[in-house]
Design an enzyme around this catalytic site. Structure first.
Site, PDB file in Angstrom:
ATOM      1  N   SER A 200       0.792  -1.231   0.000  1.00 45.70           N
ATOM      2  CA  SER A 200       0.000   0.000   0.000  1.00 45.70           C
ATOM      3  C   SER A 200       0.824   1.281   0.000  1.00 45.70           C
ATOM      4  CB  SER A 200      -0.938  -0.002   1.200  1.00 45.70           C
ATOM      5  OG  SER A 200      -0.191   0.020   2.389  1.00 45.70           O
ATOM      6  N   HIS A 228      -5.534  -4.492  -1.422  1.00 46.66           N
ATOM      7  CA  HIS A 228      -5.455  -3.328  -2.328  1.00 46.66           C
ATOM      8  C   HIS A 228      -5.487  -3.742  -3.803  1.00 46.66           C
ATOM      9  CE1 HIS A 228      -4.787   0.232   0.196  1.00 46.66           C
ATOM     10  NE2 HIS A 228      -4.149  -0.573   1.030  1.00 46.66           N
ATOM     11  N   LYS A 260     -12.500  -1.975   1.027  1.00 39.23           N
ATOM     12  CA  LYS A 260     -11.812  -1.108   0.063  1.00 39.23           C
ATOM     13  C   LYS A 260     -12.653  -1.077  -1.230  1.00 39.23           C
ATOM     14  CE  LYS A 260      -7.323  -1.158   2.262  1.00 39.23           C
ATOM     15  NZ  LYS A 260      -6.701  -2.220   3.046  1.00 39.23           N
TER      16      LYS A 260
HETATM   17  C1  LIG Z   1      -6.479  -2.618   4.476  1.00 37.12           C
HETATM   18  C2  LIG Z   1      -5.775  -3.900   4.653  1.00 37.12           C
HETATM   19  C3  LIG Z   1      -6.149  -4.803   5.647  1.00 37.12           C
HETATM   20  C4  LIG Z   1      -7.194  -4.483   6.683  1.00 37.12           C
HETATM   21  O1  LIG Z   1      -8.478  -4.621   6.164  1.00 37.12           O
HETATM   22  P1  LIG Z   1      -9.739  -4.424   7.123  1.00 37.12           P
HETATM   23  O2  LIG Z   1     -10.821  -5.185   6.470  1.00 37.12           O
HETATM   24  O3  LIG Z   1      -9.988  -2.942   7.177  1.00 37.12           O
HETATM   25  O4  LIG Z   1      -9.359  -4.967   8.449  1.00 37.12           O
HETATM   26  C5  LIG Z   1      -5.500  -6.023   5.705  1.00 37.12           C
HETATM   27  N1  LIG Z   1      -4.514  -6.332   4.841  1.00 37.12           N
HETATM   28  C6  LIG Z   1      -4.101  -5.468   3.886  1.00 37.12           C
HETATM   29  C7  LIG Z   1      -3.008  -5.869   2.954  1.00 37.12           C
HETATM   30  C8  LIG Z   1      -4.710  -4.224   3.763  1.00 37.12           C
HETATM   31  O5  LIG Z   1      -4.300  -3.370   2.827  1.00 37.12           O
END
Ligand SMILES: *Cc1c(COP(=O)(O)O)cnc(C)c1O
Length: 410
Positions: A200, A228, A260
């Site tokens: 990210s 992502h 996301k």
């Molecule tokens: C955003 C993210 C998470 C967390 O996701 P949530 O559903 O908000 O807990 C976990 N792993 C990665 C790689 C992320 O980018």
């Protein structure tokens, strides 16, 4: 009467906490939460700033405020009420959970899937549940915090479970770790290799075909957290594996988020073989002892995936927007990292500069967050621009225009 030593008194906590917070303040690392007064979309109503173009959410496909997705949440609460008031295995599994899990499995082309209230929880479930003493987990050093913490937890729960990291995206380093594991007589079980699909902060991606080949060579399992990458990568948004021309069965286990691109509400999942999912249902502590995904969210996420599968052109639109934005940012004189993802980091080096630039952009109606130390390494501070399929050319031009103005001010 006994007296409590000063070092163990409740006041010690208060003093320590005040000290930590004041250190953060002095270092310019205190975060201020920005409050949004309406839905997440290409623009948002930001308290104190009015309507601004949003370039810092993970709403990659613009589904967070899609009318069908919002309606599905309404229909969900009407049909099922507010929630299950139970964990999954007692009386907390509603039809909407089953339907969402079937859709996730179909989306990846794998046997089965199981949902959690977050991807954090999904990651926290997978390693402590599937791994056993004598196994080893081999993790990219830049993997998401939830993967790191899950591995730590697994190693505490399962004594004799080994863990190690390899250098970021470095296949030689991964090979070395796999070879060391193969030569270690204490490792008698399974080797697990885990990576983010899309990282990210840099927007770089894991070389999944090469990792698959290494896993096959050493008989290891490959786990990809594509939070992502889902909805973003590959022609139909299946994720980083699709970008590389792989199908879902070439990754042993996916974890991912519904928070996301897939509607943006919350929730996560593990997808893969029937037997592993069954083990998670039987043994995964985050769902044995914690409530299910709320029905509103199960319904809106299910609709978001349905819309994505029906309208793959959204993914192309996102890709076109990313290319337009990246070219425009470069033409405005900024140094943007090259990447096939929707994350466009503009490297500005110093943390204070990243914060100041982000503040100026907001004054111009463009919402971009600056990341500095300790989120990224010292000297690598950046503005992280995130593009959405919801952005129109006018939004992208507003971003580029503001960046051009900033360059002139410098
Ligand atoms: C955003 C993210 C998470 C967390 O996701 P949530 O559903 O908000 O807990 C976990 N792993 C990665 C790689 C992320 O980018």
């Amino acid at each position: 009467m006994t007296t409590v030593a000063a070092s163990t008194s409740p006041a010690a906590f208060d003093a320590r906490t005040d000290n930590t917070l004041s250190q953060l303040r002095q270092a310019g690392q205190i975060k201020h939460l920005q409050v949004i007064e309406g839905p997440m979309d290409a623009t948002v109503r930001l308290r104190g700033h009015g309507e601004v173009a949003c370039f810092c959410s993970n709403n990659y496909l613009g589904l967070a405020n899609h009318p069908e997705v919002v309606q599905a949440a309404h229909d969900g609460i009407t049909r099922y009420g507010a929630g299950t008031a139970s964990v999954r295995f007692i009386c907390g599994t509603f039809e909407c959970h089953e339907q969402l899990e079937r859709r996730i499995a179909r989306f990846y082309g794998v046997e089965s899937a199981y949902t959690f209230v977050s991807c954090w929880n999904a990651n926290e479930a997978i390693f402590p549940t599937l791994c056993e003493p004598g196994d080893i987990i081999i993790s990219d050093e830049l993997n998401h915090a939830s993967i790191i913490d899950s591995i730590r937890l697994a190693a505490v729960i399962k004594k004799g479970l080994h863990k190690t990291v390899y250098r970021h995206n470095d296949l030689a380093s991964l090979r070395e770790r796999l070879a060391q594991a193969a030569a270690n007589p204490e490792i008698t079980g399974t080797a697990w290799v885990v990576t983010d699909g899309v990282f990210s902060m840099e927007g770089d991606i894991a070389d999944l075909p090469a990792m698959r080949a290494l896993c096959d060579e050493f008989g290891a399992k490959l786990v990809v957290d594509d939070s992502h990458g889902t909805g973003v990568m590959g022609k139909t948004g299946r994720g980083t594996h699709e970008h590389w021309g792989m199908d879902g069965t070439q990754v042993d286990y996916f974890t991912g988020t519904l928070g996301k691109a897939l509607g943006g509400a919350a929730g996560g999942y593990v997808a893969g073989s029937q037997r592993a999912i069954e083990l998670l249902v039987q043994r995964g502590r985050p769902t044995l002892f914690s409530n299910a995904l709320p029905c509103t969210v199960a319904c809106s996420a299910d609709k978001a995936i349905e819309v994505l599968m029906r309208e793959p052109q959204r993914v192309q639109r996102l890709r076109d927007n990313v290319e337009y934005a990246r070219n425009g940012i470069r033409a405005a004189g900024w140094d943007v990292l090259t990447s096939p993802t929707a994350i466009c980091p503009i490297i500005v080096h110093e943390t204070a500069r990243a914060i100041a630039l982000s503040k100026r952009l907001l004054e111009m109606g463009v919402f971009v967050i600056g990341f500095g130390f300790p989120v990224v390494a010292e000297g690598h501070a950046r503005l992280r621009v995130q593009i959405s399929a919801a952005h129109t050319t006018a939004h992208l031009d507003a971003l580029i225009g503001a960046l051009r103005k900033l360059k002139a001010e410098a």
